[in-house]
Every structure is written in structure tokens, then in C-alpha cells.
Design a protein around this motif. Structure first.
Motif, short mmCIF file in Angstrom:
data_model
loop_
_atom_site.label_atom_id
_atom_site.label_comp_id
_atom_site.label_asym_id
_atom_site.label_seq_id
_atom_site.Cartn_x
_atom_site.Cartn_y
_atom_site.Cartn_z
N PRO A 78 26.87 39.36 37.47
CA PRO A 78 27.86 39.08 38.52
C PRO A 78 27.39 39.53 39.89
CG PRO A 78 28.88 40.08 36.59
CD PRO A 78 27.41 40.17 36.38
N ARG A 96 30.75 33.47 32.04
CA ARG A 96 31.67 34.13 32.97
C ARG A 96 33.04 33.45 32.94
NH1 ARG A 96 31.71 38.92 34.53
NH2 ARG A 96 29.46 38.69 34.37
N ARG A 111 36.56 35.33 32.06
CA ARG A 111 37.64 35.43 33.05
C ARG A 111 38.80 34.52 32.69
NH1 ARG A 111 35.40 34.91 38.79
NH2 ARG A 111 34.62 36.95 38.19
N LEU A 143 31.33 28.89 38.00
CA LEU A 143 30.97 30.06 37.22
C LEU A 143 30.07 29.62 36.08
CD1 LEU A 143 34.49 31.76 36.80
CD2 LEU A 143 32.80 32.18 38.59
N GLU A 182 23.80 31.62 33.46
CA GLU A 182 24.37 32.97 33.40
C GLU A 182 23.45 33.97 34.11
OE1 GLU A 182 26.88 36.22 32.39
OE2 GLU A 182 27.09 34.11 32.86
#
Length: 221
Positions: free
Chosen positions: A156, A125, A129, A121, A153
Motif C-alpha cells: 500500500p 487490495r 477493503r 486497486l 499487487e
């Protein structure tokens, strides 16, 4: 004993499977959530169910990039699988990470000569999360893994259309010295194979840096 998926108590009718494989036991309801893919009739490129010949998507990837991924997927991405992944990945119920550790262990045994590399990730992110959903599952297996890639980044993937995914720019960079990668076999591991674009990005970069072979394993297809 608790179901490794829904976390409800398993009190009555404990089966032999639950008794001897208690690290990944599921209740009757949760057992029905996961539909295994018949590997004998899956696409040899992407693992698509019921496509024993190389599918049209894989033929296009082969024309574009010169290789196919040779992806292995455990389960179908259907309504049942979504009932597991949505609370785990998007709501953050970390208790659900052991839902299919038995099947995951068995699959990884076929790649013992490979470096296992979960797709990362981005930093943003991960902080939002709190965990990498793939690493969470892998941490319960008997296999170690290498964080060979890092990610910039981007929006999503779940928020993108198929066309947007296919147009996505390279999101990865090598994490650490490239000597780790040269002449190595690498297994990329992700949760869901959709278009394959993210996995192909990872494979392209690893091949560029000298990997001998890159394949992938995903939880669902």
C-alpha cells in the motif's frame, strides 16, 4: 436529514445550502473539515496550494518525463481531511462516500469531453477493503466512468516513504482493448495527490497506448 459525512441527524438550523443540495449536505462540524484549494493560486501542474508558478516538483517531472500532469485537487490534505478519509478508506465506513459529492460534481463538469478513469486497486487490495474508495464517491455523481486500467499487487502507498513511492515500478496494465484509449482525452481520478508517482505511471501508460491528453483530479493535495 443526516450529515453526509458523520451521519448525525441534521435537525435544527437547516441552511438553504442543505435544503437545496441535500445530496451532499454536511453539518457545521463536518463542513469545517474540508479546506478548499484556491485554484487561482495553485500550481498549474500538480495543484499544490499557494504555488501559482510551476513548482519545483513539477519542473522535475517535466524534465524527467517531458510533461506535467495538470492535476486539479478539491481540498487540502490536512488534519480535517484526514478525519474524513481515515474512517472511510482504512476503516471501511462506506456511508462517508457522499461527503463532498456536490463539489465533485461541479469539478467533473469541467471535463465533459474526457473519459473518467478512477485509479484501480489490485485484486487483493479490493478484496480486503471491499470497495474502491474513489469509485464509491464517483458512484454518487451524475457521471459515468471507465475502468481503463488494472493494477498489480504492491505494498500500500500509505506504507511507503516518499523515496519508495518515487522509485515505484509501473503498477498498471491496460484493462480491455486499447482502441478505447486511442485519441481520447482521459481524466485520471484518485483520492490524494502525494508525490504524483502513481498518477504519472497511469498517464505514461495511457500516452504509450495512444491517448491524446491525460489530466488528473484528486480529492486532496
Amino acid at each position: 436529514m443526516r450529515c453526509s459525512c458523520c451521519q448525525k441527524e441534521l435537525i435544527n438550523n437547516v441552511t438553504l445550502r442543505e435544503l437545496f443540495f441535500s445530496s451532499s449536505q454536511r453539518c457545521y462540524h463536518c463542513e469545517k473539515l474540508f479546506s478548499k484549494i484556491d485554484q487561482a493560486t495553485a500550481c498549474p501542474g500538480c495543484g499544490r496550494p499557494n504555488s501559482a508558478e510551476l513548482c519545483s516538483d513539477c519542473r522535475l517531472w517535466q524534465q524527467k518525463l517531458g510533461f506535467v500532469m495538470k492535476n486539479y485537487s478539491l481540498f487540502r490534505y490536512d488534519d480535517g481531511f484526514r478525519q474524513w478519509i481515515e474512517p472511510y478508506k482504512f476503516t471501511g465506513d462506506y456511508r462517508l462516500r457522499g461527503a463532498f459529492v456536490l463539489e465533485l460534481n461541479r469539478a467533473l463538469q469541467n471535463y465533459r469531453s474526457y473519459l473518467f478513469c478512477p485509479l484501480p486497486l489490485s485484486k487483493e487490495r479490493f478484496e480486503k477493503r471491499g470497495f474502491n474508495q474513489v469509485c464509491g464517491c464517483l458512484d454518487l455523481t451524475k457521471f459515468s466512468y471507465e475502468l481503463l486500467l488494472r493494477r498489480s499487487e504492491l505494498a500500500p502507498q500509505s506504507e511507503k516513504s516518499r523515496e519508495d513511492r518515487l522509485r515505484m515500478e509501473q503498477p498498471f496494465q491496460i484493462n480491455g482493448p486499447i482502441e478505447k484509449i486511442r485519441n481520447q482525452k482521459v481524466l485520471l481520478i484518485d483520492d490524494v495527490y502525494t508525490t504524483g508517482r502513481t498518477l504519472f505511471h497511469g498517464a505514461e501508460l495511457l500516452y504509450e497506448k495512444g491517448a491524446e491528453t491525460v489530466k488528473s483530479l484528486t480529492f486532496a493535495r
